[in-house]
Design a protein around this motif. Structure first.
Motif, short mmCIF file in Angstrom:
data_model
loop_
_atom_site.label_atom_id
_atom_site.label_comp_id
_atom_site.label_asym_id
_atom_site.label_seq_id
_atom_site.Cartn_x
_atom_site.Cartn_y
_atom_site.Cartn_z
N ALA A 217 0.86 -1.19 0.00
CA ALA A 217 0.00 0.00 0.00
C ALA A 217 0.90 1.24 0.00
N ILE A 218 0.56 2.22 -0.84
CA ILE A 218 1.42 3.39 -1.02
C ILE A 218 0.63 4.66 -0.77
N GLN A 219 1.11 5.47 0.15
CA GLN A 219 0.52 6.78 0.42
C GLN A 219 1.35 7.83 -0.31
N GLY A 220 0.78 8.40 -1.38
CA GLY A 220 1.50 9.39 -2.17
C GLY A 220 2.03 8.80 -3.45
N ILE A 221 1.74 9.43 -4.59
CA ILE A 221 2.13 8.86 -5.89
C ILE A 221 2.92 9.89 -6.70
N GLY A 222 3.76 10.65 -6.00
CA GLY A 222 4.67 11.56 -6.69
C GLY A 222 5.89 10.81 -7.20
N THR A 223 7.02 11.50 -7.24
CA THR A 223 8.24 10.89 -7.78
C THR A 223 8.62 9.62 -7.05
#
Length: 418
Positions: A217-223
């Motif tokens: 699970a990933i919080q944040g989809i920037g660089t």
């Protein structure tokens, strides 16, 4: 205190371009020492405050970005400079840590003029000792244009002066920076996320998990978060949840991450009109509590607080954002048997790669860069989790130990650049 492990458990990279010095004037013995230089600047035209903190010098050099943010403080810049020392030391890089910041909205009409006056005041450091780069609110293009107006070729001008042929070295670096990764994106834009993905893959390997069953699970989809998600999906790990400012997208069977990332708008949010109907749409904060094996906080600092800990179901946390977990929350997670891979290891891939490129250790073949970073990152994660499993030592404590050992060892070295 943990000692530096032997090569059978943790391999510290030996750099062929390092030579010994006879003095100890550059670096403090421990990373937690006071900064070498701390300076507050006030713009004579607008009154804007700027800060430069050189936390440590190794071989006369320090590296760290320049940010522009309304509300930026000296304490913020000092903490970030120390974290740069941790990143460079953790990867055995022959350079200290630094950071600069300007307390101004980057959209201010005079922002670049203020940056130019700030850099003018810091010119002695930029010329000989400080290598900077883009950071929050400042693009690398704007940064280099301002520095060029001051007579400096690039933001890594100080490092180029160590080369016998600065022009040749500059061209090699420019060629490396222009290298494209598979998929067509510049390698420099994805190498940081690749490093986070390798920290996750190293975690699964070290804990004996089957990758195809290791959910993320990933919080944040920037660089960082977006790059990590792309590479993890490509490696075969099911990314079941990703969160942006508009909410969390969840599919327990695994998301088609590349397709979702392609829907990002100019604000970095996924256009929900293109999201398949079967994907659940939840509040942004839901990403922290959804079932997963690895949770990657990649959005902002202190996302994991003591209040969030009871709701976290992940079995490990890999920090992609700086200071993603509060110290108190990390202790509570440890009590629950949840290790945290610290930010200054997991998200240091871009910093390490830049210095490998400067030193000629990697070039225009992206596979060389990926392989070196993979080897380095996975070895560090394996060591940390070995100590966690065998002796209940927090991964952060293990990482601080080998970073301090590297920092002391590098105090008597300086870098040569071919």
């Amino acid at each position: 205190m943990t000692t530096i492990p032997n090569s059978s458990r943790y391999e510290r990279y030996e750099d062929p371009h390092l030579t010994q010095r006879g003095d100890h004037s550059d670096s403090s013995a421990l990373i937690d020492g006071p900064p070498v230089h701390e300076q507050t600047w006030v713009d004579p035209v607008t009154g804007t405050r700027g800060f430069l903190v050189i936390h440590s010098l190794v071989g006369g050099l320090a590296t760290g970005g320049t940010r522009m943010r309304a509300g930026c403080t000296l304490s913020e810049v000092t903490d970030l400079a120390r974290r740069m020392t941790l990143k460079t030391a953790a990867f055995g890089l022959p350079v200290g840590g630094a950071k600069a910041g300007l307390d101004i909205d980057p959209h201010h009409p005079e922002a670049l003029e203020i940056l130019q006056r700030f850099f003018t005041a810091m010119l002695p450091w930029l010329d000989k000792h400080w290598v900077t780069a883009e950071d929050m609110g400042i693009s690398q293009t704007d940064l280099d244009e301002v520095l060029l107006s001051l007579g400096l070729s690039k933001s890594y001008h100080a490092a180029l002066q160590l080369s016998d042929d600065p022009d040749q070295t500059l061209q090699r670096v420019l060629n490396g920076m222009a290298t494209q990764a598979p998929g067509g994106l510049p390698l420099r834009d994805v190498i940081g996320g690749y490093g986070v993905a390798q920290a996750c893959l190293g975690t699964a390997n070290a804990l004996g998990w089957n990758l195809a069953d290791t959910t993320v699970a990933i919080q944040g989809i920037g660089t960082m978060g977006g790059g990590a998600g792309w590479f993890l999906h490509d490696a075969g790990a099911p990314v079941v949840a990703i969160a942006d400012a508009a909410g969390t997208l969840y599919d327990p069977a695994g998301l088609e991450v590349p397709a979702l990332l392609a829907l990002r708008d100019s604000y970095g949010e996924i256009d929900r009109s293109g999201v398949p109907n079967h994907i659940q749409r939840l509040p942004s904060e839901a990403v922290l509590s959804l079932p997963s094996d690895i949770l990657i906080p990649a959005a902002f600092s202190y996302a994991l607080t003591t209040e969030a800990v009871p709701h976290i179901t992940a079995r490990t946390v890999v920090e992609a954002a700086n200071s993603a977990t509060t110290p108190q929350a990390e202790e509570l997670l440890a009590v629950r048997g949840i290790p945290v891979i610290p930010d200054f290891v997991a998200n240091a891939g871009a910093a390490a790669w830049t210095w490998w490129l400067l030193r000629g250790l990697v070039g225009t073949d992206p596979d060389d860069s990926f392989q070196l970073l993979s080897n380095q990152m996975q070895a560090k994660v394996a060591f940390m989790l070995s100590e966690w499993s065998e002796s209940a030592v927090l991964p952060r404590r293990s990482a601080l130990s080998f970073a301090n050992a590297n920092h002391r060892a590098l105090a008597n070295t300086h870098m040569t650049i071919p």
